[in-house]
Design a protein around this motif. Structure first.
Motif, PDB file in Angstrom:
ATOM      1  N   ALA A  96       0.846  -1.199   0.000  1.00 44.17           N
ATOM      2  CA  ALA A  96       0.000   0.000   0.000  1.00 44.17           C
ATOM      3  C   ALA A  96       0.882   1.251   0.000  1.00 44.17           C
ATOM      4  O   ALA A  96       0.584   2.241  -0.682  1.00 44.17           O
ATOM      5  N   THR A  97       1.995   1.194   0.751  1.00 48.17           N
ATOM      6  CA  THR A  97       2.918   2.338   0.791  1.00 48.17           C
ATOM      7  C   THR A  97       3.616   2.514  -0.554  1.00 48.17           C
ATOM      8  O   THR A  97       3.804   3.646  -1.018  1.00 48.17           O
ATOM      9  N   ALA A  98       3.979   1.408  -1.192  1.00 52.14           N
ATOM     10  CA  ALA A  98       4.619   1.490  -2.508  1.00 52.14           C
ATOM     11  C   ALA A  98       3.665   2.134  -3.513  1.00 52.14           C
ATOM     12  O   ALA A  98       4.075   2.967  -4.329  1.00 52.14           O
ATOM     13  N   GLU A  99       2.401   1.776  -3.440  1.00 54.57           N
ATOM     14  CA  GLU A  99       1.414   2.369  -4.351  1.00 54.57           C
ATOM     15  C   GLU A  99       1.247   3.866  -4.085  1.00 54.57           C
ATOM     16  O   GLU A  99       1.154   4.676  -5.010  1.00 54.57           O
ATOM     17  N   LYS A 100       1.222   4.219  -2.789  1.00 55.81           N
ATOM     18  CA  LYS A 100       1.103   5.640  -2.431  1.00 55.81           C
ATOM     19  C   LYS A 100       2.292   6.426  -2.976  1.00 55.81           C
ATOM     20  O   LYS A 100       2.136   7.536  -3.490  1.00 55.81           O
ATOM     21  N   LEU A 101       3.478   5.846  -2.831  1.00 54.62           N
ATOM     22  CA  LEU A 101       4.690   6.510  -3.319  1.00 54.62           C
ATOM     23  C   LEU A 101       4.636   6.680  -4.841  1.00 54.62           C
ATOM     24  O   LEU A 101       4.928   7.756  -5.362  1.00 54.62           O
ATOM     25  N   ARG A 102       4.232   5.629  -5.540  1.00 52.92           N
ATOM     26  CA  ARG A 102       4.134   5.716  -6.998  1.00 52.92           C
ATOM     27  C   ARG A 102       3.155   6.820  -7.408  1.00 52.92           C
ATOM     28  O   ARG A 102       3.449   7.636  -8.287  1.00 52.92           O
ATOM     29  N   ASP A 103       2.008   6.866  -6.740  1.00 55.75           N
ATOM     30  CA  ASP A 103       0.997   7.866  -7.100  1.00 55.75           C
ATOM     31  C   ASP A 103       1.453   9.282  -6.756  1.00 55.75           C
ATOM     32  O   ASP A 103       1.217  10.218  -7.512  1.00 55.75           O
ATOM     33  N   ALA A 104       2.106   9.419  -5.592  1.00 61.26           N
ATOM     34  CA  ALA A 104       2.583  10.752  -5.183  1.00 61.26           C
ATOM     35  C   ALA A 104       3.624  11.262  -6.179  1.00 61.26           C
ATOM     36  O   ALA A 104       3.609  12.444  -6.561  1.00 61.26           O
ATOM     37  N   ILE A 105       4.500  10.368  -6.618  1.00 65.50           N
ATOM     38  CA  ILE A 105       5.541  10.792  -7.563  1.00 65.50           C
ATOM     39  C   ILE A 105       4.940  11.087  -8.940  1.00 65.50           C
ATOM     40  O   ILE A 105       5.314  12.070  -9.584  1.00 65.50           O
ATOM     41  N   ALA A 106       3.979  10.296  -9.360  1.00 59.50           N
ATOM     42  CA  ALA A 106       3.325  10.546 -10.653  1.00 59.50           C
ATOM     43  C   ALA A 106       2.669  11.931 -10.648  1.00 59.50           C
ATOM     44  O   ALA A 106       2.786  12.697 -11.615  1.00 59.50           O
ATOM     45  N   HIS A 107       2.035  12.260  -9.542  1.00 66.87           N
ATOM     46  CA  HIS A 107       1.390  13.573  -9.408  1.00 66.87           C
ATOM     47  C   HIS A 107       2.440  14.694  -9.455  1.00 66.87           C
ATOM     48  O   HIS A 107       2.288  15.680 -10.170  1.00 66.87           O
ATOM     49  N   HIS A 108       3.516  14.495  -8.684  1.00 72.14           N
ATOM     50  CA  HIS A 108       4.573  15.508  -8.627  1.00 72.14           C
ATOM     51  C   HIS A 108       5.209  15.728 -10.006  1.00 72.14           C
ATOM     52  O   HIS A 108       5.414  16.869 -10.435  1.00 72.14           O
ATOM     53  N   VAL A 109       5.504  14.634 -10.684  1.00 68.26           N
ATOM     54  CA  VAL A 109       6.157  14.714 -11.990  1.00 68.26           C
ATOM     55  C   VAL A 109       5.253  15.449 -12.989  1.00 68.26           C
ATOM     56  O   VAL A 109       5.708  16.291 -13.768  1.00 68.26           O
ATOM     57  N   GLN A 110       3.985  15.142 -12.924  1.00 70.10           N
ATOM     58  CA  GLN A 110       3.026  15.789 -13.832  1.00 70.10           C
ATOM     59  C   GLN A 110       3.049  17.315 -13.624  1.00 70.10           C
ATOM     60  O   GLN A 110       3.128  18.071 -14.589  1.00 70.10           O
ATOM     61  N   GLU A 111       3.027  17.740 -12.368  1.00 70.80           N
ATOM     62  CA  GLU A 111       3.050  19.183 -12.083  1.00 70.80           C
ATOM     63  C   GLU A 111       4.397  19.806 -12.458  1.00 70.80           C
ATOM     64  O   GLU A 111       4.451  20.912 -12.983  1.00 70.80           O
ATOM     65  N   GLU A 112       5.456  19.060 -12.155  1.00 75.20           N
ATOM     66  CA  GLU A 112       6.793  19.574 -12.446  1.00 75.20           C
ATOM     67  C   GLU A 112       6.967  19.817 -13.954  1.00 75.20           C
ATOM     68  O   GLU A 112       7.456  20.858 -14.376  1.00 75.20           O
ATOM     69  N   GLU A 113       6.559  18.819 -14.739  1.00 76.97           N
ATOM     70  CA  GLU A 113       6.784  18.905 -16.188  1.00 76.97           C
ATOM     71  C   GLU A 113       5.847  19.908 -16.866  1.00 76.97           C
ATOM     72  O   GLU A 113       6.080  20.280 -18.011  1.00 76.97           O
ATOM     73  N   THR A 114       4.800  20.326 -16.177  1.00 77.34           N
ATOM     74  CA  THR A 114       3.938  21.349 -16.761  1.00 77.34           C
ATOM     75  C   THR A 114       4.230  22.706 -16.114  1.00 77.34           C
ATOM     76  O   THR A 114       4.861  23.565 -16.724  1.00 77.34           O
ATOM     77  N   GLU A 115       3.875  22.854 -14.828  1.00 76.99           N
ATOM     78  CA  GLU A 115       3.962  24.178 -14.193  1.00 76.99           C
ATOM     79  C   GLU A 115       5.397  24.669 -14.002  1.00 76.99           C
ATOM     80  O   GLU A 115       5.721  25.811 -14.328  1.00 76.99           O
ATOM     81  N   ILE A 116       6.257  23.798 -13.440  1.00 81.33           N
ATOM     82  CA  ILE A 116       7.628  24.263 -13.163  1.00 81.33           C
ATOM     83  C   ILE A 116       8.408  24.428 -14.476  1.00 81.33           C
ATOM     84  O   ILE A 116       9.128  25.405 -14.661  1.00 81.33           O
ATOM     85  N   PHE A 117       8.231  23.491 -15.391  1.00 80.66           N
ATOM     86  CA  PHE A 117       8.904  23.622 -16.693  1.00 80.66           C
ATOM     87  C   PHE A 117       8.465  24.903 -17.403  1.00 80.66           C
ATOM     88  O   PHE A 117       9.277  25.579 -18.042  1.00 80.66           O
TER      89      PHE A 117
END
Ligand SMILES: [Fe+2]
Ligand SMILES: [Fe+2]
Length: 176
Positions: A96-117
């Motif tokens: 369950a923690t591994a899934e949470k980590l995967r989802d949290a990173i997917a969310h972060h990456v999505q924001e990073e590659e759009t808003e921060i980029f």
């Protein structure tokens, strides 16, 4: 290669590793290797990204809120990673923690590659984006060799105002 391509490449690699981890059975011992590998990708990426990319953005006229949101998500992801490392050693339900980590990173990456980029593309020239890529790739292997305490202290230093961070780095270097 520029900094955007370098960051994206890392994001894809970590995503693949996390998907692989989540697909394992609870008792698959390969998880120990994968969790180590995820750590060895994630932490150097995050520290070098903060130091080279986020802090360059903070130094120019970019939206500081967007950058701080990125820092906060790094902290959240690393807390989940630590939980995962401990759970895994205790043979607790780690999935369950591994899934949470995967989802949290997917969310972060999505924001990073759009808003921060988007903030960065408006602020930096193509030459600067290439120079940042070189600095980023040089810094990562150094961070990978360092332990948990140094990784954590460096995160805090990266978040500080630059003049304070420089002072603390100087103190650290004179003691080393
Ligand atoms: Fe990233
Ligand atoms: Fe990030």
């Amino acid at each position: 290669m520029d900094i955007y391509e370098a960051l994206k490449k890392d994001h894809e690699e970590v995503n693949e590793l996390l998907n692989e981890l989540v697909s394992l059975k609870e008792d698959d011992d390969y998880r120990y290797i994968l969790i180590d590998e995820i750590r060895n990708h994630l932490i150097p990426h995050a520290r070098a990204e903060e130091s080279i990319f986020y802090n360059a953005l903070r130094a120019v006229n970019a939206d500081k809120k967007v950058v701080f949101h990125g820092f906060q998500e790094h902290l959240e992801a690393e807390t989940l990673l630590r939980t995962l490392q401990v759970m895994d050693k205790m043979n607790m339900d780690w999935k369950a923690t591994a899934e949470k980590l995967r989802d949290a990173i997917a969310h972060h990456v999505q924001e990073e590659e759009t808003e921060i980029f988007a903030e960065a593309r408006a602020a930096f020239t193509a030459e600067e984006a290439e120079a940042m890529c070189e600095a980023f790739e040089q810094l990562k292997p150094k961070i990978e060799q360092e332990g948990f305490v140094k990784n954590t202290v460096d995160m805090v230093i990266n978040m500080m105002p630059p003049r304070l961070a420089d002072k603390i780095r100087t103190i650290g270097e004179s003691r080393a």
